[in-house]
Design a protein around this motif. Structure first.
Motif, short mmCIF file in Angstrom:
data_model
loop_
_atom_site.label_atom_id
_atom_site.label_comp_id
_atom_site.label_asym_id
_atom_site.label_seq_id
_atom_site.Cartn_x
_atom_site.Cartn_y
_atom_site.Cartn_z
N SER A 1 -2.63 2.24 -1.49
CA SER A 1 -1.69 1.13 -1.31
C SER A 1 -1.67 0.70 0.15
O SER A 1 -1.82 1.52 1.05
CB SER A 1 -0.29 1.56 -1.73
N ASP B 1 1.00 -0.53 1.27
CA ASP B 1 2.40 -0.32 1.64
C ASP B 1 2.96 0.85 0.85
O ASP B 1 3.12 0.77 -0.37
CB ASP B 1 3.21 -1.59 1.36
N GLY B 2 3.26 1.93 1.53
CA GLY B 2 3.80 3.13 0.88
C GLY B 2 5.16 2.94 0.25
O GLY B 2 5.57 3.74 -0.58
N ASP B 3 5.85 1.87 0.61
CA ASP B 3 7.16 1.60 0.03
C ASP B 3 7.11 0.60 -1.12
O ASP B 3 8.15 0.27 -1.69
CB ASP B 3 8.11 1.07 1.12
N SER B 4 5.91 0.13 -1.47
CA SER B 4 5.82 -0.88 -2.53
C SER B 4 6.27 -0.32 -3.87
O SER B 4 6.11 0.88 -4.15
CB SER B 4 4.40 -1.43 -2.64
N GLU B 5 6.81 -1.17 -4.68
CA GLU B 5 7.34 -0.77 -5.98
C GLU B 5 6.24 -0.20 -6.88
O GLU B 5 6.42 0.84 -7.52
CB GLU B 5 8.00 -1.97 -6.67
N GLN C 1 5.18 3.34 -5.74
CA GLN C 1 6.21 4.32 -6.09
C GLN C 1 6.22 4.58 -7.60
O GLN C 1 6.38 5.73 -8.04
CB GLN C 1 7.58 3.85 -5.61
N LYS D 1 -2.99 10.38 -2.24
CA LYS D 1 -2.23 9.17 -1.93
C LYS D 1 -2.79 8.63 -0.63
O LYS D 1 -2.69 9.29 0.40
CB LYS D 1 -0.75 9.49 -1.81
N ARG E 1 3.04 7.99 8.13
CA ARG E 1 4.48 7.93 7.83
C ARG E 1 4.94 9.31 7.39
O ARG E 1 4.12 10.18 7.20
CB ARG E 1 4.78 6.87 6.78
#
Length: 141
Positions: free
Chosen positions: A36, A38-42, A45, A67, A73
């Motif tokens: 990904s 963006d590790g915070d993307s929906e 997750q 991952k 992060r």
């Protein structure tokens, strides 16, 4: 000039180490790469949550989850392997592709690639249909 060379060498070393880590699994483990931007993307997750629903199934199929994110992060879960490498991330995805899941077989070949959440049911079905998995099941009985 020395700083640029050091940075370049560290980047190449990190990329090579990640590739070598993947090669060290050949004939021992199947890999699922969850990549990904963006590790915070929906979607990222959701994929991680989906893969955590059947740890016994993952283990019995010799699966290791990587991952892969482009930036460093905090690591919230140390049970699985994390790789932070922009070049590695870019090498497995096309430009502008924010998310990808890749299944790598025991032989090191890519068996499945998709840009949507991969359910454990789909993952296990794909693996269980593979000749090597059939052989594993036959030998365990």
């Amino acid at each position: 000039m020395k700083q640029i060379i050091v940075i370049a060498l560290l980047t190449i070393t990190n990329m090579t180490m990640s590739a070598q880590n993947f090669e060290s699994h050949q004939w021992k483990h199947r890999l699922v790469l969850v990549i990904s931007s963006d590790g915070d993307s929906e979607i990222f997750q959701k994929q991680l949550e989906e893969l955590s629903t059947d740890r016994k199934g993952l283990k019995s199929r010799k699966l290791i989850i990587y991952k892969i994110l482009p930036e460093n992060r905090q690591i919230p879960n140390k049970d699985n392997t994390w790789v932070y490498n922009s070049e590695l991330c870019a090498s497995y995805t096309k430009s502008g592709e924010p998310f990808k899941v890749i299944l790598i077989g025991l032989d090191g070949g890519i068996k499945l690639e998709q840009n949507a959440v991969l359910t454990t049911e789909e993952l296990f079905s794909k693996i269980d249909a593979m000749p090597m998995r059939q052989s594993e099941l036959k030998n365990n009985n």
